[in-house]
Design an enzyme around this catalytic site. Structure first.
Site, PDB file in Angstrom:
ATOM      1  N   ASP A 117       0.796  -1.227   0.000  1.00 38.20           N
ATOM      2  CA  ASP A 117       0.000   0.000   0.000  1.00 38.20           C
ATOM      3  C   ASP A 117       0.835   1.287   0.000  1.00 38.20           C
ATOM      4  OD1 ASP A 117      -2.646   0.995   0.275  1.00 38.20           O
ATOM      5  OD2 ASP A 117      -2.211   1.470   2.375  1.00 38.20           O
TER       6      ASP A 117
ATOM      7  N   ASP B   8       0.466  -9.746   3.679  1.00 41.72           N
ATOM      8  CA  ASP B   8      -0.843  -9.406   4.245  1.00 41.72           C
ATOM      9  C   ASP B   8      -1.996  -9.516   3.245  1.00 41.72           C
ATOM     10  OD1 ASP B   8       0.683  -8.744   6.437  1.00 41.72           O
ATOM     11  OD2 ASP B   8       0.643  -6.592   6.063  1.00 41.72           O
TER      12      ASP B   8
HETATM   13  O1  F6P Z   1       3.176  -5.857   6.302  1.00 40.57           O
HETATM   14  C1  F6P Z   1       3.879  -7.029   6.577  1.00 40.57           C
HETATM   15  C2  F6P Z   1       4.043  -7.213   8.053  1.00 40.57           C
HETATM   16  O2  F6P Z   1       4.783  -8.392   8.277  1.00 40.57           O
HETATM   17  C3  F6P Z   1       2.743  -7.213   8.850  1.00 40.57           C
HETATM   18  O3  F6P Z   1       2.056  -8.422   8.744  1.00 40.57           O
HETATM   19  C4  F6P Z   1       3.244  -6.883  10.221  1.00 40.57           C
HETATM   20  O4  F6P Z   1       2.246  -6.281  11.013  1.00 40.57           O
HETATM   21  C5  F6P Z   1       4.336  -5.900   9.942  1.00 40.57           C
HETATM   22  O5  F6P Z   1       4.765  -6.128   8.609  1.00 40.57           O
HETATM   23  C6  F6P Z   1       5.526  -5.969  10.840  1.00 40.57           C
HETATM   24  O6  F6P Z   1       6.322  -4.885  10.542  1.00 40.57           O
HETATM   25  P1  F6P Z   1       7.815  -4.704  11.017  1.00 40.57           P
HETATM   26  O7  F6P Z   1       8.684  -5.420  10.025  1.00 40.57           O
HETATM   27  O8  F6P Z   1       8.015  -3.233  10.964  1.00 40.57           O
HETATM   28  O9  F6P Z   1       7.939  -5.286  12.381  1.00 40.57           O
END
Ligand code: F6P
Length: 378
Positions: free
Chosen positions: A116, A140
């Site tokens: 997104d 996601d």
């Molecule tokens: O968007 C992918 C994702 O893995 C989500 O499912 C999760 O909430 C987020 O990224 C975790 O983000 P970060 O890598 O910043 O911990």
């Protein structure tokens, strides 16, 4: 005539990234186009740090590999970029530096592999005169205008495998096993893995849950001699009248990517134990869902997306996102993907006006889950 194209990855990794790079490179080379990869996403674009991608060198032997050979930027919005000035954090629009780099490097098209917020930045670059083509990446599965994103199938497979394992230990010890899965504000991973893994309950952000309904489900199972239950909880799930479980925030929590979700599964496990008397344990699957080898489905999807993206570039179709529409490869304008989230350089990630694709309550997956008796907490 295209001569040079660049690839850039932004956001969390997703299985299939290397397969996309490989497909773009191969399709490009066939047409006599040189391919380059910006190292660590937008950070590489800012520093003009890129590598040549050659189909028989860097882009060879990578189809099955997780991660990304050119790295990715996390939480980088070059239209609103954090810099330290006089010891203070300030946010600046550095997009012109990127535009100048792309122009000086004579990159004719930039492929943006991301979700997104990445496609939002891609749209913003298109408004600055850069030819961009997006490829929908995220475990996601929440990118608007496409049936599916690459990486999602692997995440569902990993979650399903975890559920199979939790099932046997739940049954052996007469426990409730809760599995917290990723997905941010979309319940796709939770819902599909719950169906694939034979879970008894699936709690998703799109349906605020009533814990009493979950308790009823567990008790109803006990009444037929099933003294265990398996519950999938999406990290973005929350109780009716309650709020999402936040583990941490960045930049004051503005924009979805600045909120780190976590704790929803633990919360459900605790309450279920208190209300049912059955020992309940939570497992948070976390980054296992993002790393490692892509499934065959994701390898094929990524290859299709990569080759289609390059095909679009060769045809001069820019400022679009490569998508799958009713199972067929297609493209949509980045404007449609961005939806109402139109402000250039707005805080990264979906805002309230974001066009993010969440689970609709009339989706076949929801109907199927209900038909086979999976409790959705309502
Ligand atoms: O968007 C992918 C994702 O893995 C989500 O499912 C999760 O909430 C987020 O990224 C975790 O983000 P970060 O890598 O910043 O911990």
């Amino acid at each position: 005539m295209l001569k040079k194209v660049g690839i850039l990855i932004n956001g969390g990794d997703a299985p299939g990234l290397n397969a996309v790079i490989r497909a773009i490179t191969r399709t490009a080379e066939k047409a006599g186009v040189e391919c380059y990869g910006f190292v660590d996403g937008f950070n590489g674009l800012l520093k003009n740090n890129y590598i040549r991608l050659d189909k028989s060198k860097e882009a060879s032997g990578i189809l099955h590999k997780g991660g990304a050979i050119i790295g990715s930027s996390l939480n980088s919005n070059v239209f609103n970029y954090k810099v330290i000035e006089n010891g203070k954090e300030v946010y600046k629009d550095l997009s012109q530096v990127c535009v100048d780099n792309l122009k000086n490097d004579e990159i004719d098209c930039l492929f943006t592999l991301g979700g997104d917020s990445t496609q939002k930045s891609a749209r913003d670059f298109s408004l600055r005169g850069i030819n961009v083509i997006g490829v929908p990446k995220t475990i996601d599965n929440d990118v608007a205008c496409t049936d599916v994103t690459f990486g999602y199938n692997t995440a569902v497979s990993v979650a399903t495998d975890a559920l199979d394992r939790l099932h046997t230990t739940a049954e052996t010890h007469n426990r409730i096993m809760v599995l917290e899965v990723m997905g941010r504000y979309a319940g796709w991973i939770a819902l599909e893995s719950a169906i694939a893994g034979g879970a008894d309950v699936a709690l998703i952000p799109e349906i605020p849950y009533d814990i009493e309904k979950v308790v009823q489900k567990v008790k109803q199972r006990q009444s037929i001699g099933k003294n265990f239950s398996v519950v999938v909880v999406s990290e973005g799930a929350f109780p009716k009248g309650g709020s999402i479980s936040v583990k941490d925030t960045r930049q004051g929590g503005s924009g979805v990517i600045n909120i780190q979700l976590g704790g929803a599964g633990e919360q459900v496990a605790k309450i279920l134990e208190a209300k049912t008397g059955l020992i309940s344990r939570n497992t948070t699957l976390g980054y296992m869902q993002r790393g490692g080898t892509p499934t065959a489905t994701d390898r094929v999807l990524s290859t299709k997306y990569g080759s289609k993206a390059m095909e679009l570039a060769l045809n001069g179709t820019f400022n679009v996102l490569t998508v799958l529409k009713n199972g067929k490869l297609d493209y949509v304008s980045l404007e449609d993907v961005v939806g109402n989230n139109k402000v250039i350089g707005a805080v990264e990630g979906g805002t309230a006006e974001s066009n993010m694709k969440t689970v609709r309550l009339d989706d076949d997956l929801v109907k199927t889950a209900r038909n086979i008796g999976i409790c959705l907490g309502d």
